[in-house]
Design an enzyme around this catalytic site. Structure first.
Site, PDB file in Angstrom:
ATOM      1  N   ARG A  99     -27.235  15.403  38.890  1.00 44.91           N
ATOM      2  CA  ARG A  99     -27.089  14.429  37.795  1.00 44.91           C
ATOM      3  C   ARG A  99     -26.094  13.342  38.181  1.00 44.91           C
ATOM      4  O   ARG A  99     -26.253  12.173  37.858  1.00 44.91           O
ATOM      5  CB  ARG A  99     -26.583  15.123  36.535  1.00 44.91           C
ATOM      6  CG  ARG A  99     -27.646  15.888  35.802  1.00 44.91           C
ATOM      7  CD  ARG A  99     -27.179  16.324  34.411  1.00 44.91           C
ATOM      8  NE  ARG A  99     -28.085  17.311  33.874  1.00 44.91           N
ATOM      9  CZ  ARG A  99     -29.245  17.034  33.278  1.00 44.91           C
ATOM     10  NH1 ARG A  99     -29.623  15.804  33.123  1.00 44.91           N
ATOM     11  NH2 ARG A  99     -30.017  17.996  32.822  1.00 44.91           N
ATOM     12  N   ASP A 112     -25.689  13.717  21.639  1.00 42.51           N
ATOM     13  CA  ASP A 112     -26.070  13.356  20.270  1.00 42.51           C
ATOM     14  C   ASP A 112     -24.908  13.478  19.278  1.00 42.51           C
ATOM     15  O   ASP A 112     -25.094  13.843  18.115  1.00 42.51           O
ATOM     16  CB  ASP A 112     -27.273  14.187  19.799  1.00 42.51           C
ATOM     17  CG  ASP A 112     -28.511  13.909  20.639  1.00 42.51           C
ATOM     18  OD1 ASP A 112     -28.634  12.792  21.164  1.00 42.51           O
ATOM     19  OD2 ASP A 112     -29.349  14.814  20.773  1.00 42.51           O
ATOM     20  N   THR A 138     -40.907   3.883  12.462  1.00 39.88           N
ATOM     21  CA  THR A 138     -40.955   2.581  11.771  1.00 39.88           C
ATOM     22  C   THR A 138     -39.547   2.136  11.384  1.00 39.88           C
ATOM     23  O   THR A 138     -39.197   0.959  11.514  1.00 39.88           O
ATOM     24  CB  THR A 138     -41.817   2.718  10.498  1.00 39.88           C
ATOM     25  OG1 THR A 138     -43.058   3.264  10.878  1.00 39.88           O
ATOM     26  CG2 THR A 138     -42.055   1.386   9.826  1.00 39.88           C
ATOM     27  N   ARG A 182     -32.653  11.470  29.453  1.00 37.73           N
ATOM     28  CA  ARG A 182     -31.826  12.174  30.439  1.00 37.73           C
ATOM     29  C   ARG A 182     -30.444  12.414  29.849  1.00 37.73           C
ATOM     30  O   ARG A 182     -29.895  11.543  29.152  1.00 37.73           O
ATOM     31  CB  ARG A 182     -31.642  11.341  31.716  1.00 37.73           C
ATOM     32  CG  ARG A 182     -32.906  10.978  32.436  1.00 37.73           C
ATOM     33  CD  ARG A 182     -33.660  12.157  33.002  1.00 37.73           C
ATOM     34  NE  ARG A 182     -32.875  13.006  33.882  1.00 37.73           N
ATOM     35  CZ  ARG A 182     -33.261  14.204  34.296  1.00 37.73           C
ATOM     36  NH1 ARG A 182     -34.403  14.725  33.877  1.00 37.73           N
ATOM     37  NH2 ARG A 182     -32.502  14.909  35.098  1.00 37.73           N
ATOM     38  N   HIS A 193     -31.199   8.302  17.894  1.00 38.65           N
ATOM     39  CA  HIS A 193     -31.637   9.696  17.874  1.00 38.65           C
ATOM     40  C   HIS A 193     -32.459   9.926  16.599  1.00 38.65           C
ATOM     41  O   HIS A 193     -32.008   9.572  15.498  1.00 38.65           O
ATOM     42  CB  HIS A 193     -30.423  10.636  17.897  1.00 38.65           C
ATOM     43  CG  HIS A 193     -30.822  12.069  17.882  1.00 38.65           C
ATOM     44  ND1 HIS A 193     -31.309  12.721  19.001  1.00 38.65           N
ATOM     45  CD2 HIS A 193     -30.857  12.978  16.878  1.00 38.65           C
ATOM     46  CE1 HIS A 193     -31.617  13.969  18.679  1.00 38.65           C
ATOM     47  NE2 HIS A 193     -31.344  14.146  17.400  1.00 38.65           N
TER      48      HIS A 193
HETATM   49  C1  GAR Z   1     -37.693   7.507  19.666  1.00 38.55           C
HETATM   50  O1  GAR Z   1     -38.170   8.190  18.552  1.00 38.55           O
HETATM   51  C2  GAR Z   1     -36.229   7.816  19.905  1.00 38.55           C
HETATM   52  O2  GAR Z   1     -35.495   7.962  18.721  1.00 38.55           O
HETATM   53  C3  GAR Z   1     -36.339   9.124  20.636  1.00 38.55           C
HETATM   54  O3  GAR Z   1     -37.427   8.962  21.514  1.00 38.55           O
HETATM   55  C4  GAR Z   1     -38.350   8.038  20.946  1.00 38.55           C
HETATM   56  C5  GAR Z   1     -38.609   6.940  21.954  1.00 38.55           C
HETATM   57  O4  GAR Z   1     -39.618   6.086  21.524  1.00 38.55           O
HETATM   58  N1  GAR Z   1     -35.125   9.429  21.324  1.00 38.55           N
HETATM   59  C6  GAR Z   1     -34.705  10.666  21.559  1.00 38.55           C
HETATM   60  O5  GAR Z   1     -35.292  11.643  21.214  1.00 38.55           O
HETATM   61  C7  GAR Z   1     -33.370  10.736  22.291  1.00 38.55           C
HETATM   62  N2  GAR Z   1     -32.880  12.072  22.293  1.00 38.55           N
HETATM   63  P1  GAR Z   1     -39.798   4.665  22.217  1.00 38.55           P
HETATM   64  O6  GAR Z   1     -39.857   4.912  23.721  1.00 38.55           O
HETATM   65  O7  GAR Z   1     -41.142   4.201  21.706  1.00 38.55           O
HETATM   66  O8  GAR Z   1     -38.659   3.798  21.806  1.00 38.55           O
END
Ligand code: GAR
Length: 193
Positions: free
Chosen positions: A69, A149, A176, A95, A113
């Site tokens: 990492r 998070d 949305t 990641r 998140h």
């Molecule tokens: C989104 O829902 C974001 O909140 C989530 O991944 C999705 C990405 O969508 N993020 C996580 O889960 C982070 N832990 P996108 O690529 O269409 O923006």
């Protein structure tokens, strides 16, 4: 000109929402800021094509090419630092970042998140909210700290959980709202900086 670098792993719809808001609301004029680069850890990330179409530098740092990492985060930081960003925006970047990376961008690293933190950090947030019988769910924009998070909350939006919801229908309703609050939160941070 202040630069924003956005990190993605997938479709990049939040990144696209931020890019469009920056164009629509004239961030270059209002805040002297622009989305300078989009960086993905996956070459197949759908959002890279959108970024390129917008004339934004789109780069890939494939995490699989690194043995740790720390080594991946070093390479990622080298690409990010070429743009000297005022803000580094995690938008569906899947990641876990090392404490060293988080410290390097302290105060200018934000994440979105898909839950109402502190509830449901981690993965499968929508299914976990349904399984727990939650009547509402939502999304959180927060500053990134070394703990996954966690970190100071900058913005949240709430949606109802409906009786027939599946993880997918709930995720779509939440997404949305993500597209509304993430550009707003980024604009508000730019205003403060
Ligand atoms: C989104 O829902 C974001 O909140 C989530 O991944 C999705 C990405 O969508 N993020 C996580 O889960 C982070 N832990 P996108 O690529 O269409 O923006």
């Amino acid at each position: 000109m202040k630069n924003i670098v956005i990190l993605i792993s997938g479709g990049g719809s939040n990144m696209a929402a931020i890019v469009r808001a920056a164009q629509r609301e004239g961030w270059q004029d209002r805040f002297g800021a622009r989305v300078a680069a989009v960086v993905s850890n996956k070459a197949a990330a759908g959002g890279l094509a959108f970024a390129r179409e917008q004339g934004i530098a789109a780069e890939v740092v494939d995490h699989k090419a690194f043995g740790s990492r720390e080594a991946f985060d070093e390479a990622l930081a080298a690409v990010i630092d070429r743009h000297q960003p005022a803000l580094v925006v995690l938008a569906g970047f899947m990641r876990i970042l090392t404490p060293g990376f988080v410290a390097r961008y302290e105060g200018r690293l934000v994440n979105i998140h898909p839950s109402l933190l502190p509830a449901f950090p981690g993965l499968h947030t929508h299914q976990r909210a349904i399984d727990a019988g939650c009547r509402v769910a939502g999304v959180t924009v927060h500053q990134v700290t070394a703990e996954l998070d966690h970190g100071p909350i900058l913005a949240q939006a709430v949606v109802p959980v409906l009786p027939d919801d599946t993880a997918d229908t709930l995720a779509a309703r939440v997404l949305t709202q993500e597209h509304v609050i993430y550009p707003q939160a980024v604009a508000s941070l730019l205003q403060k900086r």
